[in-house]
Design an enzyme around this catalytic site. Structure first.
Site, PDB file in Angstrom:
ATOM      1  N   LYS A  28       0.714  -1.408  -0.015  1.00 21.58           N
ATOM      2  CA  LYS A  28       0.021  -0.165   0.027  1.00 21.58           C
ATOM      3  C   LYS A  28       0.971   1.108  -0.023  1.00 21.58           C
ATOM      4  O   LYS A  28       1.977   1.110   0.276  1.00 21.58           O
ATOM      5  CB  LYS A  28      -0.718   0.018   1.124  1.00 21.58           C
ATOM      6  CG  LYS A  28      -1.991  -1.234   1.292  1.00 21.58           C
ATOM      7  CD  LYS A  28      -3.107  -0.966   0.065  1.00 21.58           C
ATOM      8  CE  LYS A  28      -4.023  -2.129   0.221  1.00 21.58           C
ATOM      9  NZ  LYS A  28      -3.418  -3.481  -0.397  1.00 21.58           N
ATOM     10  N   ASP A  29       0.127   2.223  -0.434  1.00 20.32           N
ATOM     11  CA  ASP A  29       0.786   3.504  -0.598  1.00 20.32           C
ATOM     12  C   ASP A  29       1.695   4.058   0.662  1.00 20.32           C
ATOM     13  O   ASP A  29       1.240   3.744   1.677  1.00 20.32           O
ATOM     14  CB  ASP A  29      -0.157   4.764  -0.999  1.00 20.32           C
ATOM     15  CG  ASP A  29      -0.885   4.439  -2.279  1.00 20.32           C
ATOM     16  OD1 ASP A  29      -0.686   3.528  -2.807  1.00 20.32           O
ATOM     17  OD2 ASP A  29      -1.937   5.039  -2.193  1.00 20.32           O
TER      18      ASP A  29
END
Length: 650
Positions: free
Chosen positions: A282-283
């Site tokens: 994820k970011d």
């Protein structure tokens, strides 16, 4: 439906504003100025003197990219401490970067007029919730720990002194020559000794304990049970048979990517990172919520981390008999705030209706191709051409653009001496790709570049050739849309199950553009039967590659190919325009806000600024930036953003 060529674009640039700014950021904010300039399309561009957030486009993807173990902590500190401070010089350097058109991103599917807005002004304006393979969206909504009679008491976590913990950690990690650690039992009772035994075994996997009498005093002796192997494989016999071997939990994190988070958890738990598993990365510059599984670590130990970790929260614990696997997810649900938008209500309605009804072109986003003057696809192309001197040169040669100072010095030394040892001395961060290749050249010599390149972790090596595939795909999709528009035509490809078939003339009315796929080049795919099939061959011929022979003499670099939908229609699309006065206040509540009982932000009915709050769900391997690009009609490259930011200063 009409396709629209990208001509003039604009975007209000993100400030590098986090909730807690460091001194340099505060200084930059004090001298920042704003100015509005018009362009031919009537859109506005707001420019600031601050350096753009370089993480912006690296972090807005919805793609699973496997990571190797992260760099050593001292490497990370060096990375963090070497920031580029001058925004103008950064802008000058970014002139050498890529724009969207450089990687084949040139078309839009919607006909609305673009407008500007600030993406990720705050990392909390970008929230990602993972969607599991069962379609359930991950949320952090429960801090409770499953009740288990086998769990140690809460005293386990406090009975050892900091000095004891330090000595035990050094013993566990074999950092000194000691074969055991003796802990004196103060206020000796059987119960106290039991708690210490439990604490050592729970907090330091791989250590065993025994009780000894020494000079009339009781000591707990900790020692290694099985050498180095014990650290990687937590003790099996201490885990109840009735309990699932894996503790699954929801990880809520702010401004950290998944691998960084796992390395932090590993460090606090004193275990190897490879006992954690997850479905997708994820970011970093975002708030993200995802499921993690860890082998034989209790929910109680994990929950204890909530008391000592910043920017992380763990919850929704359960025990299961299986780990998680990369790619098992259905996708991600995004909640995005675009601040200070300029679009009219009609423009916004048109843009969002188009996103919901038609979708966006499923381009590979800019982060797929790197941010420097040497795009990753060029290195991938050289690998496929078997041109290893070119591979080495592209990775190590000096390049214009924004880079860490030590990398610049390393490249200069390499250009001057072609001496791997001398170049390596200029490089304090040894686990970057450049350092790994130089170590390989030092080990195998300049005449064995293939083996030297092989020292780089496999996922990183494959990233280069996947980047080349993405580069070809983007260019071919733009040609396909330019040639045939947004309708299925005879000769297009569609999937029947996992098999690609051509759309025939008599069946074409049964398909829409949403059924059409296009291949990433490889030895196990077929190509369209119209002009675009020939365009694939022409592009590869121009790159000295044979589309009919995509097997490489090194098996890892043989491309089988794959199919990818050319248009993605997001699911669960919702939006709302809100007014606000203070750019620092959040515009929605997060999972953590709800757990902590924080009220919804009170927003004015007629504020100074307007923001577009949008929600949508995307499947894996699609890029949220490309969806946002379709809404705003903007070029998402860092080069374009930086030039827009600094044009008015010239």
């Amino acid at each position: 439906m009409e396709t629209v060529e990208m001509n003039s674009v604009s975007l209000k640039r993100p400030h590098s504003e986090d909730d807690v700014a460091n001194a340099d950021e505060i200084k930059r904010q004090k001298i920042s100025e704003k100015s509005k300039t018009g362009n031919d399309s009537g859109q506005s561009v707001e420019t600031v003197t601050e350096q753009p957030d370089k993480s912006l486009l690296e972090d807005t993807k919805n793609e699973i990219i496997p990571h190797e173990e992260s760099e050593e902590q001292e490497d990370e500190e060096l990375e963090d401490s070497d920031e580029d401070g001058d925004p103008e010089s950064f802008a000058d350097m970014m002139k050498h970067g890529l724009t969207e058109s450089d990687v084949g991103i040139t078309k839009f599917v919607s006909s609305h007029k673009g407008f500007s807005g600030i993406l990720k002004e705050r990392y909390s304006d970008f929230v990602v919730h993972e969607i599991g393979k069962d379609g359930r969206v991950s949320h952090l909504d429960d801090f409770s720990v499953p009740v288990d009679d086998e769990d140690p008491s809460e005293e386990t976590f406090t009975v050892l002194s900091d000095e004891d913990k330090q000595r035990l950690e050094e013993l566990q990690l074999l950092k000194n020559k000691e074969t055991s650690v003796a802990i004196e039992v103060i206020e000796d009772t059987k119960e106290k000794r039991t708690v210490i035994h439990q604490a050592v075994k729970s907090l330091f996997p791989g250590l065993e304990t025994k009780t000894e009498d020494r000079d009339g005093k009781k000591y707990i002796i900790a020692y290694h049970a099985a050498g180095k192997k014990a650290l990687a494989n937590p003790r099996k016999h201490s885990w109840p048979k009735s309990r699932g071997s894996y503790c699954h939990f929801v990880l809520y994190k702010e401004n950290k990517d998944t691998m960084d988070a796992i390395n932090v958890l590993s460090k606090f738990l004193r275990v190897k990172p490879n006992i954690f598993s997850y479905m997708g990365t994820k970011d970093k510059r975002a708030i993200t919520v995802q499921e993690i599984a860890v082998l034989r670590i209790t929910a109680q130990r994990l929950a204890h981390l909530n008391k000592c970790l910043m920017n992380f929260k763990l919850g929704n614990f359960s025990y299961k008999n299986h780990p998680l696997k990369l790619g098992e997810l259905q996708g991600n649900h995004f909640t995005v705030v675009l601040r200070n938008i300029t679009g009219t209500d009609d423009q916004i309605e048109q843009a969002m209706h188009s996103l919901r009804e038609i979708g966006f072109i499923n381009y590979y986003g800019m982060q797929r191709f790197g941010t420097t003057a040497v795009p990753t696809y060029q290195i991938g192309r050289a690998i496929l051409q078997n041109n290893w001197n070119e591979v080495m040169d592209l990775i190590l040669k000096p390049r214009p653009g924004a880079e860490k100072g030590y990398l610049v010095k390393c490249r200069e030394e390499w250009a001057k001496t072609k001496d791997p040892a001398a170049a390596l001395k200029k490089l304090p961060v040894k686990r970057c790709v450049e350092g790994q290749l130089l170590r390989g050249l030092l080990k195998y010599g300049m005449k064995n570049i293939i083996s030297a390149f092989g020292i780089i972790p496999r996922n990183n090596r494959l990233m280069y050739i996947h980047s080349y595939q993405s580069y070809v795909w983007n260019n071919m999709v733009s040609k396909r849309i330019e040639e045939y528009g947004l309708r299925a035509v005879p000769g297009d490809l569609t999937l029947k199950g996992a098999t690609a078939v051509h759309i025939e003339e008599e069946d074409v009315d049964n398909y829409t553009i949403h059924d059409v796929v296009m291949p990433l080049p490889g030895f196990d795919v077929i190509y369209p039967k119209h002009k675009i099939g020939e365009a694939y061959k022409e592009m590869l011929v121009a790159d000295n590659l044979d589309i009919n022979n995509m097997r490489h003499k090194i098996r890892d670099y043989s491309l089988s190919g794959a199919y990818r939908k050319i248009i993605i229609r997001p699911q669960n699309v919702n939006w709302e325009v809100v007014a606000y006065d203070d750019p620092r206040i959040p515009l929605f509540t997060t999972d953590l806000d709800k757990l902590e009982g924080k009220p919804l932000p009170v927003l004015p009915t007629d504020g100074k600024f307007r923001a577009l709050k949008m929600e949508f769900s995307l499947p894996p391997s699609t890029y949220a930036t490309m969806a946002i690009r379709e809404v705003l009609k903007m070029d998402t490259s860092i080069k374009n953003q930086t030039q827009l930011n600094t044009t008015w200063l010239r």
